[in-house]
Design a protein around this motif. Structure first.
Motif, PDB file in Angstrom:
ATOM      1  N   THR A 123       0.840  -1.207   0.000  1.00 16.29           N
ATOM      2  CA  THR A 123       0.000   0.000   0.000  1.00 16.29           C
ATOM      3  C   THR A 123       0.868   1.246   0.000  1.00 16.29           C
ATOM      4  OG1 THR A 123      -1.727  -1.181   1.193  1.00 16.29           O
ATOM      5  CG2 THR A 123      -1.832   1.218   1.229  1.00 16.29           C
ATOM      6  N   PHE A 124       1.929   1.240   0.795  1.00 16.53           N
ATOM      7  CA  PHE A 124       2.850   2.365   0.850  1.00 16.53           C
ATOM      8  C   PHE A 124       3.478   2.600  -0.525  1.00 16.53           C
ATOM      9  CE2 PHE A 124       7.005   4.293   1.779  1.00 16.53           C
ATOM     10  CZ  PHE A 124       6.598   5.388   2.522  1.00 16.53           C
ATOM     11  N   ALA A 125       3.895   1.531  -1.187  1.00 16.35           N
ATOM     12  CA  ALA A 125       4.500   1.654  -2.520  1.00 16.35           C
ATOM     13  C   ALA A 125       3.489   2.174  -3.535  1.00 16.35           C
ATOM     14  CB  ALA A 125       5.052   0.304  -2.969  1.00 16.35           C
ATOM     15  N   GLY A 126       2.248   1.741  -3.428  1.00 18.63           N
ATOM     16  CA  GLY A 126       1.206   2.225  -4.333  1.00 18.63           C
ATOM     17  C   GLY A 126       0.943   3.709  -4.162  1.00 18.63           C
ATOM     18  N   TYR A 127       0.847   4.152  -2.917  1.00 17.35           N
ATOM     19  CA  TYR A 127       0.664   5.583  -2.665  1.00 17.35           C
ATOM     20  C   TYR A 127       1.885   6.376  -3.104  1.00 17.35           C
ATOM     21  CZ  TYR A 127      -3.784   5.606  -0.203  1.00 17.35           C
ATOM     22  OH  TYR A 127      -5.116   5.532   0.102  1.00 17.35           O
ATOM     23  N   LEU A 128       3.062   5.812  -2.902  1.00 16.35           N
ATOM     24  CA  LEU A 128       4.292   6.496  -3.298  1.00 16.35           C
ATOM     25  C   LEU A 128       4.339   6.681  -4.810  1.00 16.35           C
ATOM     26  CD1 LEU A 128       6.681   7.525  -1.662  1.00 16.35           C
ATOM     27  CD2 LEU A 128       7.844   5.393  -2.145  1.00 16.35           C
ATOM     28  N   PHE A 129       4.009   5.636  -5.545  1.00 13.95           N
ATOM     29  CA  PHE A 129       3.986   5.721  -7.007  1.00 13.95           C
ATOM     30  C   PHE A 129       2.947   6.736  -7.476  1.00 13.95           C
ATOM     31  CE2 PHE A 129       2.227   4.405 -11.096  1.00 13.95           C
ATOM     32  CZ  PHE A 129       3.365   4.506 -11.883  1.00 13.95           C
ATOM     33  N   THR A 130       1.770   6.688  -6.892  1.00  9.87           N
ATOM     34  CA  THR A 130       0.709   7.619  -7.271  1.00  9.87           C
ATOM     35  C   THR A 130       1.103   9.054  -6.971  1.00  9.87           C
ATOM     36  OG1 THR A 130      -0.937   5.913  -6.830  1.00  9.87           O
ATOM     37  CG2 THR A 130      -1.732   8.174  -6.950  1.00  9.87           C
ATOM     38  N   THR A 131       1.727   9.276  -5.829  1.00 11.25           N
ATOM     39  CA  THR A 131       2.141  10.622  -5.441  1.00 11.25           C
ATOM     40  C   THR A 131       3.163  11.181  -6.416  1.00 11.25           C
ATOM     41  OG1 THR A 131       1.744  10.058  -3.129  1.00 11.25           O
ATOM     42  CG2 THR A 131       3.082  11.997  -3.545  1.00 11.25           C
ATOM     43  N   VAL A 132       4.112  10.361  -6.827  1.00 10.41           N
ATOM     44  CA  VAL A 132       5.141  10.820  -7.769  1.00 10.41           C
ATOM     45  C   VAL A 132       4.546  11.071  -9.151  1.00 10.41           C
ATOM     46  CG1 VAL A 132       7.250  10.123  -8.971  1.00 10.41           C
ATOM     47  CG2 VAL A 132       7.043   9.748  -6.523  1.00 10.41           C
ATOM     48  N   ALA A 133       3.604  10.256  -9.564  1.00 12.50           N
ATOM     49  CA  ALA A 133       3.050  10.361 -10.916  1.00 12.50           C
ATOM     50  C   ALA A 133       1.970  11.437 -11.044  1.00 12.50           C
ATOM     51  CB  ALA A 133       2.471   9.014 -11.341  1.00 12.50           C
ATOM     52  N   PHE A 134       1.449  11.922  -9.933  1.00 12.10           N
ATOM     53  CA  PHE A 134       0.281  12.802  -9.989  1.00 12.10           C
ATOM     54  C   PHE A 134       0.568  14.168 -10.596  1.00 12.10           C
ATOM     55  CE2 PHE A 134      -3.733  14.546  -8.644  1.00 12.10           C
ATOM     56  CZ  PHE A 134      -4.562  13.445  -8.773  1.00 12.10           C
ATOM     57  N   ALA A 135       1.632  14.828 -10.179  1.00 15.35           N
ATOM     58  CA  ALA A 135       1.945  16.163 -10.696  1.00 15.35           C
ATOM     59  C   ALA A 135       2.260  16.138 -12.199  1.00 15.35           C
ATOM     60  CB  ALA A 135       3.089  16.800  -9.912  1.00 15.35           C
ATOM     61  N   PRO A 136       3.086  15.197 -12.670  1.00 16.29           N
ATOM     62  CA  PRO A 136       3.314  15.152 -14.117  1.00 16.29           C
ATOM     63  C   PRO A 136       2.048  14.834 -14.913  1.00 16.29           C
ATOM     64  CG  PRO A 136       5.026  13.935 -12.992  1.00 16.29           C
ATOM     65  CD  PRO A 136       4.000  14.290 -11.964  1.00 16.29           C
ATOM     66  N   ALA A 137       1.184  13.996 -14.356  1.00 15.64           N
ATOM     67  CA  ALA A 137      -0.066  13.674 -15.054  1.00 15.64           C
ATOM     68  C   ALA A 137      -0.962  14.910 -15.143  1.00 15.64           C
ATOM     69  CB  ALA A 137      -0.790  12.540 -14.337  1.00 15.64           C
ATOM     70  N   ALA A 138      -1.046  15.670 -14.059  1.00 11.24           N
ATOM     71  CA  ALA A 138      -1.847  16.895 -14.075  1.00 11.24           C
ATOM     72  C   ALA A 138      -1.272  17.906 -15.067  1.00 11.24           C
ATOM     73  CB  ALA A 138      -1.917  17.501 -12.679  1.00 11.24           C
TER      74      ALA A 138
END
Length: 121
Positions: A67-82
């Motif tokens: 779960t921690f790794a999933g949130y970490l990946f999502t957090t890193v990918a969110f700004a570039p996706a936006a």
């Protein structure tokens, strides 16, 4: 999780969110400086993620590493996706996309802190 770095990330994201939402309300499209600011926020989030990953190797792991790794990946990918979506939408809605993206980032960082604090990571 590094608390000062997490706090800096949250504050920067909230300030940028306010800026982008005001720009959307004023019917302004995102400009180059707005996209550079999101890239800087993405770099700050990446540094936070690297510090969090380094913390995994010191022996204190969260109770649910997946779960921690999933949130970490999502957090890193969110700004570039936006930023990518805002670049595709060169109207006021692009500014709204950036604003909402910056509003979601603090929630993701807080959730990472919650997961990491279960075991003191």
């Amino acid at each position: 999780m590094n608390r000062p770095l997490s706090s800096a990330t949250i504050i920067a994201a909230l300030l940028l969110a306010a800026w982008y939402l005001v720009r959307a309300a004023l019917d302004r499209a995102p400009n180059r400086a707005d996209l550079i600011a999101v890239a800087a926020l993405g770099a700050l989030v990446t540094v936070l993620a690297l510090v969090a990953v380094a913390g995994l190797f010191d022996g204190s792991r969260p109770s649910d590493t997946a779960t921690f790794a999933g949130y970490l990946f999502t957090t890193v990918a969110f700004a570039p996706a936006a930023a990518w979506l805002a670049r595709m939408e060169p109207t006021r809605w692009g500014s709204l996309i950036l604003g909402v993206g910056c509003l979601v980032l603090p929630v993701l960082v807080l959730r990472l802190q919650q997961i990491a604090s279960v075991t003191g990571a």
